[in-house]
Design a protein around this motif. Sequence first.
Motif, PDB file in Angstrom:
ATOM      1  N   VAL A   1     107.228  -7.252  41.464  1.00  0.00           N
ATOM      2  CA  VAL A   1     106.041  -8.041  41.813  1.00  0.00           C
ATOM      3  C   VAL A   1     105.476  -7.567  43.151  1.00  0.00           C
ATOM      4  CG1 VAL A   1     105.177 -10.323  42.372  1.00  0.00           C
ATOM      5  CG2 VAL A   1     106.901 -10.039  40.598  1.00  0.00           C
ATOM      6  N   THR A   2     104.210  -7.251  43.114  1.00  0.00           N
ATOM      7  CA  THR A   2     103.595  -6.768  44.345  1.00  0.00           C
ATOM      8  C   THR A   2     103.549  -7.871  45.389  1.00  0.00           C
ATOM      9  OG1 THR A   2     102.206  -5.417  42.952  1.00  0.00           O
ATOM     10  CG2 THR A   2     101.560  -5.622  45.265  1.00  0.00           C
ATOM     11  N   LYS A   3     103.869  -7.463  46.569  1.00  0.00           N
ATOM     12  CA  LYS A   3     103.867  -8.402  47.687  1.00  0.00           C
ATOM     13  C   LYS A   3     102.527  -9.113  47.842  1.00  0.00           C
ATOM     14  CE  LYS A   3     107.253  -7.011  51.126  1.00  0.00           C
ATOM     15  NZ  LYS A   3     107.459  -6.914  52.568  1.00  0.00           N
ATOM     16  N   ASN A   4     102.614 -10.344  48.220  1.00  0.00           N
ATOM     17  CA  ASN A   4     101.448 -11.109  48.655  1.00  0.00           C
ATOM     18  C   ASN A   4     100.500 -11.497  47.550  1.00  0.00           C
ATOM     19  OD1 ASN A   4     102.392 -10.830  51.247  1.00  0.00           O
ATOM     20  ND2 ASN A   4     101.301  -8.890  51.497  1.00  0.00           N
ATOM     21  N   THR A   5     100.793 -11.099  46.345  1.00  0.00           N
ATOM     22  CA  THR A   5      99.888 -11.488  45.282  1.00  0.00           C
ATOM     23  C   THR A   5      99.969 -12.981  45.006  1.00  0.00           C
ATOM     24  OG1 THR A   5     100.312  -9.349  44.340  1.00  0.00           O
ATOM     25  CG2 THR A   5      99.192 -10.945  42.940  1.00  0.00           C
ATOM     26  N   GLN A   6     101.170 -13.494  45.193  1.00  0.00           N
ATOM     27  CA  GLN A   6     101.351 -14.923  44.960  1.00  0.00           C
ATOM     28  C   GLN A   6     100.466 -15.740  45.888  1.00  0.00           C
ATOM     29  OE1 GLN A   6     103.947 -12.780  45.356  1.00  0.00           O
ATOM     30  NE2 GLN A   6     104.091 -12.619  43.136  1.00  0.00           N
ATOM     31  N   ALA A   7     100.288 -15.227  47.069  1.00  0.00           N
ATOM     32  CA  ALA A   7      99.466 -15.953  48.025  1.00  0.00           C
ATOM     33  C   ALA A   7      98.064 -16.104  47.471  1.00  0.00           C
ATOM     34  CB  ALA A   7      99.423 -15.219  49.360  1.00  0.00           C
ATOM     35  N   ALA A   8      97.528 -15.014  46.948  1.00  0.00           N
ATOM     36  CA  ALA A   8      96.194 -15.064  46.382  1.00  0.00           C
ATOM     37  C   ALA A   8      96.150 -16.051  45.223  1.00  0.00           C
ATOM     38  CB  ALA A   8      95.777 -13.669  45.912  1.00  0.00           C
ATOM     39  N   ALA A   9      97.185 -16.001  44.394  1.00  0.00           N
ATOM     40  CA  ALA A   9      97.227 -16.909  43.254  1.00  0.00           C
ATOM     41  C   ALA A   9      97.167 -18.350  43.728  1.00  0.00           C
ATOM     42  CB  ALA A   9      98.501 -16.668  42.455  1.00  0.00           C
ATOM     43  N   GLY A  10      97.885 -18.627  44.796  1.00  0.00           N
ATOM     44  CA  GLY A  10      97.941 -19.988  45.302  1.00  0.00           C
ATOM     45  C   GLY A  10      96.599 -20.484  45.782  1.00  0.00           C
ATOM     46  N   ARG A  11      95.747 -19.610  46.222  1.00  0.00           N
ATOM     47  CA  ARG A  11      94.462 -20.041  46.753  1.00  0.00           C
ATOM     48  C   ARG A  11      93.330 -19.863  45.758  1.00  0.00           C
ATOM     49  NH1 ARG A  11      96.310 -16.913  50.592  1.00  0.00           N
ATOM     50  NH2 ARG A  11      94.646 -15.407  50.327  1.00  0.00           N
ATOM     51  N   GLY A  12      93.704 -19.489  44.536  1.00  0.00           N
ATOM     52  CA  GLY A  12      92.700 -19.400  43.500  1.00  0.00           C
ATOM     53  C   GLY A  12      91.715 -18.256  43.658  1.00  0.00           C
ATOM     54  N   GLU A  13      92.087 -17.215  44.409  1.00  0.00           N
ATOM     55  CA  GLU A  13      91.197 -16.059  44.516  1.00  0.00           C
ATOM     56  C   GLU A  13      91.354 -15.191  43.274  1.00  0.00           C
ATOM     57  OE1 GLU A  13      92.349 -13.963  48.018  1.00  0.00           O
ATOM     58  OE2 GLU A  13      92.423 -15.827  49.151  1.00  0.00           O
ATOM     59  N   ALA A  14      90.322 -14.424  42.993  1.00  0.00           N
ATOM     60  CA  ALA A  14      90.405 -13.518  41.854  1.00  0.00           C
ATOM     61  C   ALA A  14      91.138 -12.245  42.268  1.00  0.00           C
ATOM     62  CB  ALA A  14      89.001 -13.166  41.382  1.00  0.00           C
ATOM     63  N   PRO A  15      92.243 -11.907  41.612  1.00  0.00           N
ATOM     64  CA  PRO A  15      92.941 -10.676  41.950  1.00  0.00           C
ATOM     65  C   PRO A  15      92.113  -9.456  41.549  1.00  0.00           C
ATOM     66  CG  PRO A  15      94.228 -12.081  40.472  1.00  0.00           C
ATOM     67  CD  PRO A  15      92.857 -12.611  40.507  1.00  0.00           C
ATOM     68  N   ALA A  16      92.286  -8.416  42.293  1.00  0.00           N
ATOM     69  CA  ALA A  16      91.356  -7.295  42.158  1.00  0.00           C
ATOM     70  C   ALA A  16      91.695  -6.366  40.992  1.00  0.00           C
ATOM     71  CB  ALA A  16      91.322  -6.496  43.451  1.00  0.00           C
ATOM     72  N   THR A  17      92.940  -6.113  40.734  1.00  0.00           N
ATOM     73  CA  THR A  17      93.301  -5.086  39.767  1.00  0.00           C
ATOM     74  C   THR A  17      94.077  -5.680  38.613  1.00  0.00           C
ATOM     75  OG1 THR A  17      95.420  -4.686  40.792  1.00  0.00           O
ATOM     76  CG2 THR A  17      93.538  -3.480  41.690  1.00  0.00           C
ATOM     77  N   LEU A  18      94.247  -4.838  37.588  1.00  0.00           N
ATOM     78  CA  LEU A  18      95.030  -5.275  36.438  1.00  0.00           C
ATOM     79  C   LEU A  18      96.448  -5.635  36.862  1.00  0.00           C
ATOM     80  CD1 LEU A  18      95.149  -5.711  33.402  1.00  0.00           C
ATOM     81  CD2 LEU A  18      95.881  -3.321  33.170  1.00  0.00           C
ATOM     82  N   GLN A  19      97.055  -4.759  37.685  1.00  0.00           N
ATOM     83  CA  GLN A  19      98.409  -5.036  38.164  1.00  0.00           C
ATOM     84  C   GLN A  19      98.461  -6.379  38.887  1.00  0.00           C
ATOM     85  OE1 GLN A  19     101.311  -3.369  37.596  1.00  0.00           O
ATOM     86  NE2 GLN A  19     102.219  -5.142  38.591  1.00  0.00           N
ATOM     87  N   ALA A  20      97.434  -6.614  39.697  1.00  0.00           N
ATOM     88  CA  ALA A  20      97.399  -7.869  40.439  1.00  0.00           C
ATOM     89  C   ALA A  20      97.299  -9.046  39.482  1.00  0.00           C
ATOM     90  CB  ALA A  20      96.233  -7.872  41.422  1.00  0.00           C
TER      91      ALA A  20
END
Lengths: 701, 701
Positions: free
Chosen positions: A8-27
Amino acid sequence: MSQENSEVTKNTQAAAGRGEAPATLQAQVDEFLAKSVADDLQSVLDGEFPETRQAVRELLNEVDMLPSIGLPLEESREAITGKLQQVLELGLPRGVFKEAQGGTGDTGQSLTAIEMLGHVDLSLMVKVGVQWGLFGGAVGNLGTERHHQMVTDLMNLKALGCFAMTERGHGSDVQSLETTAHFDPETKEFILNSPTASSEKFYIGNAARDGRWAAVFCQLYTPDSEESKGVHCILARIREDDGSAIEGVRIGDHGYKGGLAGVDNGTMMFDNYRVPYEALLNRFADVDENGNYTSPIKSSNARFFTMLGALVRGRVTVGAASGAATRTALDIATTYANLRRQFASDDSLPEKKLIEHRKHRLRLIPAIARSYGLQFATNKLTSRVHELDHRGIDPTNMNDKEQADQRELEAHAAALKAANTRHATDTIQDMREACGGAGYMAENYLTTLKADSDIFTTFEGDNVVMKQLAGKELMTGFARELGGLKPMEMVRFGLDSFSSLLRRRTAADRIIQNLQDTFTNSEETSLFDPAFQVKLLSEREDRLMMSLARRLRPARELSVSEAATVVDKAQDHLLAVTDAHVDRIVFEAFLEAESELNTEQGKKVFEQVRHVYFLSTLLDNAAWYLEQNMLSGTRTKAARAALNDLVDSLGPWSQTLVDAFGVPSQMRDTMLLENYDEMIPLCERTPAAGQKAAQEKEAQQ
Amino acid sequence: MSQENSEVTKNTQAAAGRGEAPATLQAQVDEFLAKSVADDLQSVLDGEFPETRQAVRELLNEVDMLPSIGLPLEESREAITGKLQQVLELGLPRGVFKEAQGGTGDTGQSLTAIEMLGHVDLSLMVKVGVQWGLFGGAVGNLGTERHHQMVTDLMNLKALGCFAMTERGHGSDVQSLETTAHFDPETKEFILNSPTASSEKFYIGNAARDGRWAAVFCQLYTPDSEESKGVHCILARIREDDGSAIEGVRIGDHGYKGGLAGVDNGTMMFDNYRVPYEALLNRFADVDENGNYTSPIKSSNARFFTMLGALVRGRVTVGAASGAATRTALDIATTYANLRRQFASDDSLPEKKLIEHRKHRLRLIPAIARSYGLQFATNKLTSRVHELDHRGIDPTNMNDKEQADQRELEAHAAALKAANTRHATDTIQDMREACGGAGYMAENYLTTLKADSDIFTTFEGDNVVMKQLAGKELMTGFARELGGLKPMEMVRFGLDSFSSLLRRRTAADRIIQNLQDTFTNSEETSLFDPAFQVKLLSEREDRLMMSLARRLRPARELSVSEAATVVDKAQDHLLAVTDAHVDRIVFEAFLEAESELNTEQGKKVFEQVRHVYFLSTLLDNAAWYLEQNMLSGTRTKAARAALNDLVDSLGPWSQTLVDAFGVPSQMRDTMLLENYDEMIPLCERTPAAGQKAAQEKEAQQ
């Protein structure tokens, strides 16, 4: 250990928690994984009554449920009183009462609902707790059919009432209360009096503004004797409908407190105030119209503790709600740590997020882990109260097994009240600090959580007293006779029965038995071996109990005052027994919860959280293990290194861990947690006084 | 040990502390003895500027200096602003400034006076600190003769100002501030701008209401380059005389905070706001009317740290004042513990005073001992600032010795700021809890002390950052080159010079040398031997430094980002170095203070207090000593038993120990500390709302 999360890529969970749209497929894949882990963890954390949690979450996400900040005292009180109606509509109060009383008997659901209020507003939680839990609990559990109408009225908020137990002179020591109630044969009334200044009822919620009634704890006197029959509870009207104090009752206002501005704490005193004899809450002791005293419970001590035992739920909810408040603080600070950047290691590197600093991870993650464990243990306690309530046990006539169950329940309620509130006070403080100056701005809620939760270590029983109570129960193998004894009496009874010191298991018996069956101990046994973990925590509890028993034993031969000195000198030892006990039952609750997870990744993350809990608990007591030669210095150093590795490994999962708490999401709608690219300057939102005046002047011209 | 006080009857000191008349001749003798010990201890605690302490005590004992509770925000602010005038009349502000500036140069006295305000009202302390310490300090220490009029005006409260350093995006990391000042050659002005939302000046005291001026820290740009010259400070008008914001400045209001209601924290942003070029505070760097930049300090890094170094006093007073607030909390809780009775060991015995419970003594007395030690160390720091100020050192041209002294001063200011504020936050919380429900009533001051002091762990530099800063200084033997470096740069420099790791002694050199000359170490050496005590504390510091140096050394061979990881992983180790250092210098300050006592009994009591400090510090780190094989488990257990004996022995002296703090006595005029035989019920003093309404109605009829 620390490589397990590399997928799991670092810090992606943070984005998920704030409802931001992840940038890439991996994200996107990472976010999906994080969400599924959070859901899995939450399903375990939510415990036996998830629908109740969800219903309260929805209520608490309504805008007008946010805690009010900076309102004058009377307006704060008014706001909270208003919100009681919304909680009533949620159906919570009916769960507090039995079906025969017009309730639903959904004890577990009502306890869970009160806990959940603690996520957002402890003033509301306390107000609800006072009205339905304490006042309602007193009338409902200590009263009989003749108090049925009052139950209906207080349930529906037609009668607001106080739980008038504590006095200025005596709080934790309830048996020494000074308020008196004398039976008057001529009028068939009780005459209430406050004979001394120290007998003033103190800190009483609902007293200063809203209460019309009070459940008054007092020494009861009947004509047959000049001695008190002990502490009993009488229902008394304290105010007229228009809010003025009724004649014979004086009421005081505590005004501002450290927090809980929405709760109208006050005082009351009684001056020859007469109430009909039927006002006695007479489930466990009655006085007839001629003043004859009867009780199905012969021993006055047993009667007193049966009465208090019927009120154990207050203690459960105070612990549970402070746990919810703590999780909110952890949610805020962890979300902030995954957002806020400060300091670069080098000019050539970007500034690091707070969570990327080791010290910050060591602040957040062990506290999160302990909150997990305490929630598991508290959920089990709530379920246990629910279960015992549904067995229909007659508290005036319990068999040995039922008595033991009740004692165990009370000891655990006391121990977890102390553990939850201690954790709350320490953690909410630390989370405020972990958010720096922003954490001190009232609009971000941390200071309100701090100020409101502060008193939780004291009320519903001071933590030192709670831990002593729990420790005594543990030491006496929950023998009924010892529960209510003063320290000296404890010495005289029971402590020679070493055989009764066998710990009772409260959690995960089968799981632990399996672990132990396959366990072999050696200097090489891994600190990550759950059987070894259980063993280390159990041994601490056992050894502390055994050594305390040895230490107290000689006191039996001494005079009362000499023996008292021995007991006082062992006070810290007794408290240590309770701490060790809580550490173990929390760990066992962890193991039990672990078996309920559904996803592979969830299990991996959870196992690390358990290790963090275990290692930080071990390290908090490292000196003890070293002194006992149970661990070598090499091993405690290895434990410290392992804890550091674990918080590094869990850092990227930190947002997921707090997402799983399911804190009502509007608690994140604060300036503190705004994204940097969406920030609106404060000076555009709240111009300072002088500037505002100038703008207004300009507008007028 | 524990028999030494037997000549003094237990609990008599408590009576002495509350001014009751002792009943017997023996009691009178005891009271006299207790008073003489308290006086002796106080003379040592008061340090080098006792007259200043006394003068502020007298001011603070005026009724209108009590902290206001429950006032609306604007009224709280107004009340504190009004009290500034009284502090001005005390003469405090003139001490902040040099004689050439119209001051007296009494640095030590002014620092001590600000500290003393912390006993009663931290809002007032902070407001004073903002106006004269921070704003005044910036103009006075960073400005030159051309800012003389402003010094005069701000000293006399004709100009109220802000210290506009922190921004929303950067607080502790001052070098990364974003506010800009560009020189405009055409108009010979600086143009101030806030280019991003995160550049908004945040948490600025005096900004929301009172400030007319601000010392604005910003990136300075001159025409010769597009790169910033680094952070500089510019004096800017922010409000018109009528209080409205000046054009080009937007001001926001932080409103309610966790505490400090009397301080008007706010925000500010600049929109092409022009100020004359002379507004640059140009002591360490100047820009002439043509935009040419000059500085007597070549390195921009050195310039930045020279500038910050000139502001070190803020850090000293924040630590010192939080210490004073802590002593007030200890005074309240200890007086309460000597008064309040709760629980009897047996029905045949009287209820015990709180202080007679072992756990309670363990709460109060080690905290009192640490407060003693921190005050001694802080007094020495204040005296050191005073002394260095009077040497007339030119900060732009210091020799090696002067540089080393300055670095040491800054490191100690940072370390003691962190230690004092940590102790304050923990202790004030614990004292609130030690007073039970009464401690939560705002009228008794503990909750206000708690709420107000909370932010002290964060402001004037977050404690983690402060401890890192101090740790870095310690690790580099205070070498000048390393002071301002980011963690990565720290790795690249200096850490191979193990020889520079020799600790600098800061206290009691001669005393300690004497101790060491006669010291022989063995497993039997007493834990009460002061030479052994010094050795155990010094060894912890030394070994932690050596092992950290070894740990960081390999990082020099790594890439920047890999090395950063190594540094991050060692962060908790670096912080532990600072903790160990503080523990040692506090102990050495204890030894030095001990030599200044005058009475035999005072020396005996003091020695026990030192032992309590030593043993509780040792036990807090027992796991480390055991892991290091420096102490056996037998010895750490013995240390625990000895600590228990000591708190038993000091229990009867507890009132005397806090009497010696000399807390302004009206802080004890609270309901909490009323004698039981003098109590007036609260309901007679503050009738609750409804009751009051009824009484008024009745009066009208």
